[in-house]
Design an enzyme around this catalytic site. Structure first.
Site, PDB file in Angstrom:
ATOM      1  N   SER B 159       2.166   4.212 -23.976  1.00 17.16           N
ATOM      2  CA  SER B 159       2.323   3.226 -22.912  1.00 17.16           C
ATOM      3  C   SER B 159       1.206   3.396 -21.909  1.00 17.16           C
ATOM      4  O   SER B 159       0.681   4.486 -21.724  1.00 17.16           O
ATOM      5  CB  SER B 159       3.683   3.354 -22.243  1.00 17.16           C
ATOM      6  OG  SER B 159       3.765   4.563 -21.542  1.00 17.16           O
ATOM      7  N   HIS B 173      -0.941  -3.860 -18.772  1.00 12.55           N
ATOM      8  CA  HIS B 173       0.050  -2.914 -19.267  1.00 12.55           C
ATOM      9  C   HIS B 173       0.239  -3.139 -20.758  1.00 12.55           C
ATOM     10  O   HIS B 173       0.239  -4.284 -21.221  1.00 12.55           O
ATOM     11  CB  HIS B 173       1.389  -3.146 -18.551  1.00 12.55           C
ATOM     12  CG  HIS B 173       2.578  -2.589 -19.286  1.00 12.55           C
ATOM     13  ND1 HIS B 173       3.423  -3.379 -20.032  1.00 12.55           N
ATOM     14  CD2 HIS B 173       3.036  -1.328 -19.409  1.00 12.55           C
ATOM     15  CE1 HIS B 173       4.375  -2.615 -20.570  1.00 12.55           C
ATOM     16  NE2 HIS B 173       4.158  -1.372 -20.211  1.00 12.55           N
ATOM     17  N   ASN B 175       2.509  -1.258 -24.305  1.00  8.58           N
ATOM     18  CA  ASN B 175       3.420  -0.237 -24.794  1.00  8.58           C
ATOM     19  C   ASN B 175       3.716  -0.561 -26.254  1.00  8.58           C
ATOM     20  O   ASN B 175       4.102  -1.682 -26.570  1.00  8.58           O
ATOM     21  CB  ASN B 175       4.718  -0.300 -23.963  1.00  8.58           C
ATOM     22  CG  ASN B 175       5.752   0.697 -24.439  1.00  8.58           C
ATOM     23  OD1 ASN B 175       6.278   0.597 -25.544  1.00  8.58           O
ATOM     24  ND2 ASN B 175       6.045   1.662 -23.597  1.00  8.58           N
ATOM     25  N   TYR B 176       3.478   0.386 -27.145  1.00 11.52           N
ATOM     26  CA  TYR B 176       3.858   0.210 -28.554  1.00 11.52           C
ATOM     27  C   TYR B 176       4.664   1.424 -28.973  1.00 11.52           C
ATOM     28  O   TYR B 176       4.295   2.549 -28.631  1.00 11.52           O
ATOM     29  CB  TYR B 176       2.614  -0.019 -29.433  1.00 11.52           C
ATOM     30  CG  TYR B 176       2.017  -1.368 -29.105  1.00 11.52           C
ATOM     31  CD1 TYR B 176       2.558  -2.529 -29.641  1.00 11.52           C
ATOM     32  CD2 TYR B 176       0.978  -1.475 -28.168  1.00 11.52           C
ATOM     33  CE1 TYR B 176       2.083  -3.785 -29.275  1.00 11.52           C
ATOM     34  CE2 TYR B 176       0.489  -2.728 -27.798  1.00 11.52           C
ATOM     35  CZ  TYR B 176       1.053  -3.880 -28.352  1.00 11.52           C
ATOM     36  OH  TYR B 176       0.599  -5.113 -27.978  1.00 11.52           O
ATOM     37  N   ARG B 177       5.767   1.190 -29.632  1.00 11.86           N
ATOM     38  CA  ARG B 177       6.691   2.299 -29.889  1.00 11.86           C
ATOM     39  C   ARG B 177       7.482   2.098 -31.180  1.00 11.86           C
ATOM     40  O   ARG B 177       7.670   0.975 -31.653  1.00 11.86           O
ATOM     41  CB  ARG B 177       7.648   2.452 -28.713  1.00 11.86           C
ATOM     42  CG  ARG B 177       8.436   1.200 -28.402  1.00 11.86           C
ATOM     43  CD  ARG B 177       9.179   1.296 -27.063  1.00 11.86           C
ATOM     44  NE  ARG B 177       9.978   0.104 -26.841  1.00 11.86           N
ATOM     45  CZ  ARG B 177       9.507  -1.039 -26.331  1.00 11.86           C
ATOM     46  NH1 ARG B 177       8.244  -1.146 -25.971  1.00 11.86           N
ATOM     47  NH2 ARG B 177      10.288  -2.089 -26.188  1.00 11.86           N
ATOM     48  N   GLY B 323      13.430  12.393 -17.477  1.00  3.49           N
ATOM     49  CA  GLY B 323      12.117  12.284 -18.108  1.00  3.49           C
ATOM     50  C   GLY B 323      11.068  12.949 -17.229  1.00  3.49           C
ATOM     51  O   GLY B 323      11.368  13.393 -16.119  1.00  3.49           O
ATOM     52  N   ARG B 324       9.850  13.026 -17.729  1.00  4.70           N
ATOM     53  CA  ARG B 324       8.793  13.629 -16.913  1.00  4.70           C
ATOM     54  C   ARG B 324       8.354  12.593 -15.881  1.00  4.70           C
ATOM     55  O   ARG B 324       7.613  11.645 -16.192  1.00  4.70           O
ATOM     56  CB  ARG B 324       7.603  14.055 -17.778  1.00  4.70           C
ATOM     57  CG  ARG B 324       6.530  14.727 -16.939  1.00  4.70           C
ATOM     58  CD  ARG B 324       5.365  15.261 -17.739  1.00  4.70           C
ATOM     59  NE  ARG B 324       4.454  15.933 -16.832  1.00  4.70           N
ATOM     60  CZ  ARG B 324       3.244  15.473 -16.495  1.00  4.70           C
ATOM     61  NH1 ARG B 324       2.788  14.359 -17.004  1.00  4.70           N
ATOM     62  NH2 ARG B 324       2.494  16.159 -15.642  1.00  4.70           N
ATOM     63  N   GLU B 326       6.238  12.312 -13.454  1.00  3.51           N
ATOM     64  CA  GLU B 326       4.832  11.957 -13.235  1.00  3.51           C
ATOM     65  C   GLU B 326       4.283  11.071 -14.351  1.00  3.51           C
ATOM     66  O   GLU B 326       3.431  10.222 -14.099  1.00  3.51           O
ATOM     67  CB  GLU B 326       3.972  13.211 -13.058  1.00  3.51           C
ATOM     68  CG  GLU B 326       4.235  13.954 -11.750  1.00  3.51           C
ATOM     69  CD  GLU B 326       3.948  13.115 -10.501  1.00  3.51           C
ATOM     70  OE1 GLU B 326       3.152  12.171 -10.581  1.00  3.51           O
ATOM     71  OE2 GLU B 326       4.538  13.414  -9.446  1.00  3.51           O
ATOM     72  N   SER B 327       4.763  11.261 -15.579  1.00  5.44           N
ATOM     73  CA  SER B 327       4.299  10.403 -16.673  1.00  5.44           C
ATOM     74  C   SER B 327       4.940   9.023 -16.591  1.00  5.44           C
ATOM     75  O   SER B 327       4.314   8.016 -16.908  1.00  5.44           O
ATOM     76  CB  SER B 327       4.607  11.033 -18.036  1.00  5.44           C
ATOM     77  OG  SER B 327       3.865  12.222 -18.194  1.00  5.44           O
TER      78      SER B 327
END
Lengths: 364, 364
Positions: B159, B173, B175-177, B323-324, B326-327
């Site tokens: 992402s 932006h 995002n591929y998942r 979740g993290r 900062e990411s």
């Protein structure tokens, strides 16, 4: 039942913009016009015209009317005091109404000498709310369920956020509100005042918390400890493990005694916003600051935005139920910033702030 | 089953920071080190060491490995291209791992010549997820329920959000998942690329949407119309009645054909981020702009923050499941602004933008 012109926290579904003068120049009789402020309040109260089923005489003594009047007076006196401290900008007032009942008055000061943005929003609303809304509006709202049916309600509230320019001047938020389901079967008060500095000045924190401890102690010796802890829990930005600021008092669903007693406590608390906050601003409004300090303040503003948009019950509920967006998001700062993985160096005032945001302290 | 070093959208629970060199200097064999980039990718693939039950030979042909490798290659090629266009700053890479399985690599560029902030986050995770998480991760996730039990899963995603300084350069932006529940019982792909300018340049929009229409058309003549509409619906800031930008393509839960075909589509789409976005930035990166235009960009950034924190599924889910941070919040702009009740004057380019944000247009 007929109630008009009112406001809740930002929890307000389905509004229409309304010309300012429709409220300000209402032709309702003002029976005791002492000062301009008193007159405005009187007009609002009188806007709640009696219908056949609901006479003014009956409603005059009601908690609805008392609370609405107290909040409107607080809105007027607080914005007046803030304008005096600011010495520059004035509040602009927008009145608005809900399609489905009630309305509000938003007072916003922008680009003042002291404050970047300050908003004080009165809302007095009524109608029916979904179960989900009832749940969102209270700490333990689920217990007030009604077999999934819509719940007729009345609510009034005064909410405020003020963001100063100077990073040595804290942001302050308060909210006092009263909910009642139709027929008065359920009712409760909620509220609190909390402070969000970018840097910790211990004397300021002692003054702010001390003022509210005195207010609390006048009404119940257990209030301060309980409501201080509640604020520390409520204002937690969970994904950061840090509070947005240094807390204050917060309470919700308060209905464990005579409503008159709780009303008096709310009134006392609302009337101590200026004594608790004003002296801190007076003390720091001319403090020198560096660009780095301003940048740190901007990062803390980013955290304020995160809290309000991700966790704040009133904000999320308001946004998701077609509340008046501009009144709800009045609480956001004019400017905010995010830096990737920013970590203040150990031993700096910024690290000191973070430590206190992660581990709430006792100030008084 | 043993899988390591990975990353999902920001949807990642329970991480631990990990020293960069633990990944970068992995001692795993790289059998075909052609270029530095290919080597890095090879190392990652080889980090997924075979266990007794799960040999490398078996897994080499799996969609998990293919998708992870494709995304890592895209992360490398896209960040390289962006560094070249920027001509100033370089991406910093942070590797991190999840306590409960997998991890990721975040690449962030800050304060470049062109970009204020650009982040490209690879995550490859596995473990079990609550039903709620499964629901949040998909458009119609509730249908994938499992009697309330935790669902073992694998997911990988890339992402990215890039915010330029110049108000004439759009934010982008993508995002591929890929998601898979254990045993491959359920699997699906999701993703998209969308663009958020502050001002509308019709040629830019035709180029961006046109590039993605061509990508879509190569795989299915119905994709572009369907996924363009989906983006217009998904990126709606409901409380504003406006989209955060000018859309692009968005899809989720895609599993209606051979996974190899969908994989090829995702690969094609990820590999067209730079051709779709780069020329727009090259065209505008040296455009002159006024302070008013910069201020308008800041207000649009505020809207970006509102969308991401209030509505974006990946962000909210990531934040609420440890979740993290900062990411996840890498997606927020470095600076944003909110003004009370700001309304652009009719006939201005700002009003034109708002009109298109409220009433999505067909660009190609």
């Amino acid at each position: 039942m007929r109630l008009s012109l009112l406001c809740l926290i930002p929890v307000v579904a389905g509004f229409q913009p309304m010309p300012l003068n429709r409220l300000a120049l209402s032709t309702m009789m003002a029976t005791k016009p002492a000062t301009e402020e008193a007159m405005s309040v009187q007009k609002i109260v009188n806007d709640n015209l009696p219908s056949e089923e609901d006479t003014l005489a009956e409603r005059d003594g009601s908690m609805r009317v008392k609370m609405e009047q107290m909040l409107r007076e607080a809105q007027i006196s607080i914005t007046k005091a803030i304008e005096e401290i600011d010495g520059g900008a004035k509040f602009r007032e927008d009145a608005w109404e809900r399609n489905t009942g009630g309305g509000g008055k938003s007072r916003v000061l922008a680009n003042g000498k002291v404050w970047e943005k300050a908003g004080v929003n009165l809302s007095v609303v009524h109608g029916t709310m979904p179960q989900e809304a009832l749940k969102a509006a209270t700490e333990r709202g689920a217990t007030r369920s009604n077999n999934g049916e819509e719940v007729p309600f009345f609510a009034c509230g005064l909410s405020c956020v003020m963001h100063p320019h100077n990073p040595h001047c804290p942001t302050m938020h308060f909210n006092y509100r009263y909910f009642e389901t139709e027929g008065g079967e359920h009712w409760w008060f909620g509220g609190g005042t909390d402070i969000t500095p970018s840097y910790i000045d211990e004397d300021d924190m002692k003054h702010f918390h001390g003022t509210y401890k005195e207010v609390c102690d006048r009404h119940d010796p257990e209030y301060y400890n309980k409501f201080k802890k509640w604020a520390d829990e409520y204002f937690l930005i969970q994904h950061r493990g840090e509070r947005r600021g240094m807390g204050g008092i917060f309470f919700d669903d308060l209905n464990d005694r005579d409503p008159e007693e709780i009303f008096e406590f709310c009134k006392d608390a609302a009337n101590h916003v200026v004594p608790a906050y004003g002296p801190i601003i007076e003390k720091h409004k001319n403090d020198a600051y560096t660009e780095e300090q301003k940048q740190w303040q901007q990062l803390r503003r980013g955290r304020y935005v995160e809290f309000n948009l991700v966790y704040d019950r009133g904000t999320i509920f308001g946004l998701k139920t077609n509340g008046r967006t501009e009144s709800i998001l009045m609480s956001l700062p004019e400017t905010a910033s995010w830096l990737y993985d920013h970590q203040p160096e150990a031993g700096t005032p910024e690290a000191e702030f973070l430590d206190a945001a992660r581990n709430p302290r006792e100030w008084v």
